[in-house]
Design an enzyme around this catalytic site. Structure first.
Site, PDB file in Angstrom:
ATOM      1  N   LYS A  76       0.867  -1.167   0.000  1.00 25.93           N
ATOM      2  CA  LYS A  76       0.000   0.000   0.000  1.00 25.93           C
ATOM      3  C   LYS A  76       0.906   1.219   0.000  1.00 25.93           C
ATOM      4  CE  LYS A  76      -3.612   2.343   2.639  1.00 25.93           C
ATOM      5  NZ  LYS A  76      -4.465   2.304   3.851  1.00 25.93           N
ATOM      6  N   ASP A 170     -14.821   2.733   9.739  1.00 27.89           N
ATOM      7  CA  ASP A 170     -15.285   2.624   8.349  1.00 27.89           C
ATOM      8  C   ASP A 170     -15.655   1.183   8.021  1.00 27.89           C
ATOM      9  OD1 ASP A 170     -16.017   3.668   5.892  1.00 27.89           O
ATOM     10  OD2 ASP A 170     -14.023   3.457   5.019  1.00 27.89           O
TER      11      ASP A 170
END
Length: 357
Positions: A76, A170
């Site tokens: 990432k 989230d």
């Protein structure tokens, strides 16, 4: 372009090989060697027109040794534009280090966080599967057993995160991944917040930083002052979605959606799916109560109530892998049945959320 691209792959492979040959007990060495190759590849690709933008896709994963075992990891990275912004860099590093603290089989693992020559990256567990949103797009809704299987796995991961004083913020189907063997993994603690971290980057009063469809109403009002019950709310909305194929709240705009959540009125899940029992319906009510004080106070009570329904599938029926993951049958699964007002360990008297007629 093609010759340069091939050169990039050679650099990556060489970096991985060198990493494998030079592991000396430090778990991150293989990652750092691979990261050096990644940096060289980035430099080469950035000089090639129309290829630099494909960097993340082309170099999406590398191999490395972790404690003597070969694993595949995803890289990432922070984009070049954001890498020049100090606040974004700090947030990226904080996100990754927060994720690295969470060590649970139902949470995507972060192995290493580093920055080399201006490229900020995190080496995370590579998931060879699809998200639950992908599965929902295909299946439209889940059986009760499958829905409980996924939600219990996520609740266990969130419990581990909360023990590290972390809040996900989230939770949604897009962030719930399922491996090819049917192993549920909660991912992207990218909005995770340390409970005691008053300097959480990018979080200002009135900034929700989450997905409005699943977000708790108090998070929409003030994202900086939420606790684990906001995650329980999002998990409850996700469970409702899994069971019904729709969402409890909707609106033509974000404002209308938030107002609907503030009112707390929704059609009970049983009206959409008769397979949902009254007790499961009550659990969902409690998870998505508009007032946090009426939700579950902790994950232990929630997990106990979900197991007590005795409807959780040991494995996911939509996964056809011959060696698919089977959820253990011990522990909380043997807990006694919940009362009609689930989660009696919560000292606050339980009140159901309001429902639309």
């Amino acid at each position: 372009v093609f010759s340069a691209a091939w050169m990039v792959w050679v650099l990556v492979l060489l970096g991985v090989i060198v990493g494998l040959l030079n592991v000396t007990g430090a778990e991150t060495q293989g990652f750092l060697i691979a990261a050096i190759a990644f940096t060289l590849a980035a430099t080469a690709l950035s000089a090639i027109p129309f290829v630099g933008g494909m960097l993340t896709s082309i170099l999406s994963y590398v191999s490395a040794f972790v404690s003597g075992a070969m694993v595949v990891v995803a890289l990432k990275t922070l984009s070049r534009e954001l890498a020049g912004k100090e606040d974004f860099v700090k947030r990226f590093q904080r996100e990754a280090r927060a994720m690295a603290k969470i060590d649970h089989p139902n949470a995507v693992k972060v192995y290493a966080v580093d920055s080399i020559q201006g490229i900020h990256f995190a080496a995370i567990e590579y998931i060879d599967g699809a998200s639950m949103q992908d599965w929902m797009d295909k299946l439209k809704r889940l059986s009760v057993g499958d829905a409980l299987h996924v939600i219990i796995a996520c609740a266990e991961a969130l419990k581990a995160a909360h023990q590290q004083h972390m809040i996900h913020r989230d939770v949604k189907p897009d962030n719930i991944l399922v491996t090819s063997r049917g192993h549920v993994k909660l991912s992207d603690f990218g909005l995770a917040k340390a409970v005691n971290d008053e300097d959480f980057a990018m979080t200002q009063t009135g900034t929700g930083l989450g997905t409005p469809l699943y977000m708790a109403p108090e998070q929409a009002r003030n994202a900086k002052h939420v606790d684990h019950r906001a995650d329980i709310y999002a998990l409850g909305v996700t469970l409702y979605h899994f069971l019904t194929g729709t969402l409890p709240f909707s609106g033509e705009s974000v404002l209308e959606l938030v107002v609907a959540k503030e009112k707390g009125q929704f059609t009970n899940a049983r009206k959409h799916n008769p397979q949902v029992t009254e007790r499961l319906d009550l659990i969902i009510d409690k998870m998505i109560a508009k007032d946090p004080q009426y939700r579950y106070a902790d994950y232990e009570a929630l997990i106990k109530d979900l197991h007590s329904l005795s409807q959780c599938s040991p494995s996911l029926s939509f996964n056809d892998h011959p060696d698919k993951v089977v959820m253990g049958s011990g522990g909380p699964a043997t807990a006694s049945h919940a009362s009609m007002a689930p989660g009696s360990s919560n000292t606050t008297s339980w009140q159901p959320a309001a429902r639309a007629a």
